[in-house]
Design an enzyme around this catalytic site. Structure first.
Site, PDB file in Angstrom:
ATOM      1  N   PRO A   1     -44.359-103.775  21.689  1.00 16.59           N
ATOM      2  CG  PRO A   1     -44.596-102.104  20.043  1.00 16.59           C
ATOM      3  CD  PRO A   1     -44.551-103.631  20.298  1.00 16.59           C
ATOM      4  N   GLY A   2     -44.825-101.414  24.487  1.00 19.26           N
ATOM      5  CA  GLY A   2     -45.589-100.937  25.356  1.00 19.26           C
ATOM      6  C   GLY A   2     -44.863 -99.485  25.631  1.00 19.26           C
TER       7      GLY A   2
ATOM      8  N   GLY B   1     -39.712-103.427  25.203  1.00 20.31           N
ATOM      9  CA  GLY B   1     -38.515-103.245  25.875  1.00 20.31           C
ATOM     10  C   GLY B   1     -37.989-101.729  25.021  1.00 20.31           C
TER      11      GLY B   1
ATOM     12  CB  CYS C   1     -50.629 -93.140  55.633  1.00 19.49           C
ATOM     13  SG  CYS C   1     -51.941 -92.101  55.852  1.00 19.49           S
TER      14      CYS C   1
HETATM   15  C1  LIG Z   1     -43.906-110.195  27.677  1.00 19.45           C
HETATM   16  C2  LIG Z   1     -43.943-108.788  27.591  1.00 19.45           C
HETATM   17  N1  LIG Z   1     -44.119-108.009  26.398  1.00 19.45           N
HETATM   18  C3  LIG Z   1     -44.108-106.862  26.179  1.00 19.45           C
HETATM   19  C4  LIG Z   1     -43.674-105.876  27.546  1.00 19.45           C
HETATM   20  C5  LIG Z   1     -43.749-104.445  27.120  1.00 19.45           C
HETATM   21  O1  LIG Z   1     -42.610-103.918  27.258  1.00 19.45           O
HETATM   22  P1  LIG Z   1     -42.311-102.353  27.226  1.00 19.45           P
HETATM   23  O2  LIG Z   1     -43.337-101.604  27.826  1.00 19.45           O
HETATM   24  O3  LIG Z   1     -40.887-102.293  27.883  1.00 19.45           O
HETATM   25  O4  LIG Z   1     -42.204-102.205  25.632  1.00 19.45           O
HETATM   26  C6  LIG Z   1     -43.554-106.444  28.500  1.00 19.45           C
HETATM   27  C7  LIG Z   1     -43.420-105.669  29.565  1.00 19.45           C
HETATM   28  O5  LIG Z   1     -43.057-106.071  30.857  1.00 19.45           O
HETATM   29  C8  LIG Z   1     -43.549-107.855  28.787  1.00 19.45           C
HETATM   30  O6  LIG Z   1     -43.446-108.577  29.934  1.00 19.45           O
END
Ligand SMILES: Cc1ncc(COP(=O)(O)O)c(C=O)c1O
Length: 422
Positions: A275-276, A239, A348
């Protein structure tokens, strides 16, 4: 425009870490055209991983594969000491192929099938339990395979992350996790099961969290449970936010880590983060080509320009899903036109716009290229085959300037391979 993730202008030409994007574009196989194309900057990924490693030195880091699942990128992130957060059979397969050991994989997922539970148990990964119904399935799967699984209970802490309503996941009405009372009930009543043991508490309150205080608030809900049941691990999900706009700002990972460690205090527990977006969002762009330009006026006489391109909602669904804003810049810099510009895609659907009301783009004509920023997270990973779209290729510019193709353009053959045509 300031450089974003190492993408910026040099002598009026957009470059990646000093390499002109024209060179990168020319390097891809192009029987059916050069674009759309996703371009990653290795240097930026390494920098983002380093920032997280330095902000959270003792935490276990599990990259959220949902943000970006290209294997080359996963291997790169793995090499920086990260494991993976996965949510499906497909993501688990990628995490394993990227070289993660079972103890470095956390398996969440809002609706795990029996097959998925059994596979996760057999693989020896940590399972994040989202619903009480999963527990007997885990138990049976573990006992029948002669294993003991580590389970984390996903708490829905009823904390608002103050993000887009489609990105918030920890409030009272959310399909993810369980309310505090349900988590407590499980811990009170089910500790005797033999197929699993409770390793700790998990939560993820959303993506693009507005302020570290939201995370601290959620930690404040989790800690009394950890203390009371003598658990040893707290997984706070992901997040950490990224600033997509030209003039905005977002709290950095150091600000988050300060509040998080403050909230945890001197407890002897293992912290885990997932983190993503903060690892990859700013590290890639999507290049698209202008197909047509039309000028007009709306009912009130206000002028508009619609620039229709070869990339749209099938290549980056974020604007359509969350009204997400991405900066879009010309490959070759030019004086901006004053007409508000709408970037439309080829799909479309009348919602197929990936940019709205932009004021920074120059005079454009068919064949000109545009560069969409912040396309490393939840962009290529969310691309779809709608309208027969054949998913676009991915390229990475390595730190030494080498340009490497890391995913081919999908072929028509790939797209029909699973269909049983006599
Ligand atoms: C369980 C969980 N962990 C981690 C993430 C990664 O979140 P972010 O990309 O905002 O760091 C998500 C994203 O939806 C998630 O659902």
């Amino acid at each position: 425009m300031q450089s974003i993730g190492g993408f910026g202008y040099i002598d009026g030409l957009m470059c990646c870490n000093g390499i002109p994007l024209t060179e990168v574009i020319a390097s891809v196989p192009h029987e059916r055209g050069f674009t759309p194309l996703y371009v990653y900057n290795e240097r930026a990924i390494l920098d983002n991983c380093a920032a997280l490693n330095s902000a959270f030195p003792q935490a276990k880091k599990r990259f959220a594969v949902k943000a970006c699942m290209n294997l080359e990128i996963l291997r790169l992130i793995r090499d920086q000491g990260f494991g993976f957060d996965v949510v499906s059979h497909g993501e688990l397969g990628r995490a394993k192929l990227a070289g993660a050991r079972p103890e470095e994989i956390v398996y969440a997922g809002a609706a795990k099938t029996d097959y998925e539970v059994s596979e996760a148990v057999g693989a020896g990964v940590t399972i994040v339990v989202e619903r009480p119904e999963e527990l007997p399935i885990i138990d049976v799967a573990a006992i029948s395979q002669g294993l003991e699984t580590t389970a984390l209970l996903r708490l829905r802490p009823n904390v608002d992350a103050h993000t887009h309503r489609h990105l918030t996941t920890g409030t009272a009405f959310s399909k993810f996790g369980m309310p505090e009372a349900a988590v407590r009930e499980i811990l009170e009543n089910r500790v005797s099961a033999s197929g699993y043991r409770f390793g700790g508490i998990h939560f993820h309150i959303g993506s693009q969290i507005d302020s570290p205080s939201c995370t601290a608030q959620a930690i404040g809900v989790a800690l009394p449970i950890i203390d009371e049941f003598n658990l040893k691990l707290l997984d706070i999900g992901g997040g950490f936010p990224v600033c997509y706009t030209e003039d905005g700002s977002a709290p950095c990972v150091d600000e988050f880590s300060r509040e998080i460690y403050n909230a945890i205090g001197d407890r002897d527990i293992q912290l885990l983060i997932e983190p993503g977006r903060s690892v990859v969002a700013d590290t890639a762009v999507m290049v698209t080509t202008v197909m047509s330009v039309e000028y007009g006026t709306d009912e009130e006489g206000k002028p508009w320009r619609i620039v229709t391109c070869d990339a749209g909602m099938g290549d980056n669904p974020r604007p359509m899903l969350y009204d997400a804003y991405h900066q879009i810049w010309p490959l070759v810099a030019g004086d901006p036109e004053s007409t508000p510009t709408y970037i439309a895609g080829p799909y479309c659907e009348s919602t197929d716009f990936i940019g709205r009301g932009l004021l920074n783009l120059p005079l454009l004509k068919r064949g000109d290229r545009l560069v969409m920023m912040h396309c490393g997270a939840y962009v290529r990973a969310m691309a779809s085959g709608y309208n027969g779209n054949l998913i676009s290729p991915e390229v990475i510019v390595l730190s030494d300037g080498t340009i490497k193709l890391i995913a081919m353009r999908q072929s028509f053959g790939h797209s029909i391979a699973l269909e049983l045509v006599a």
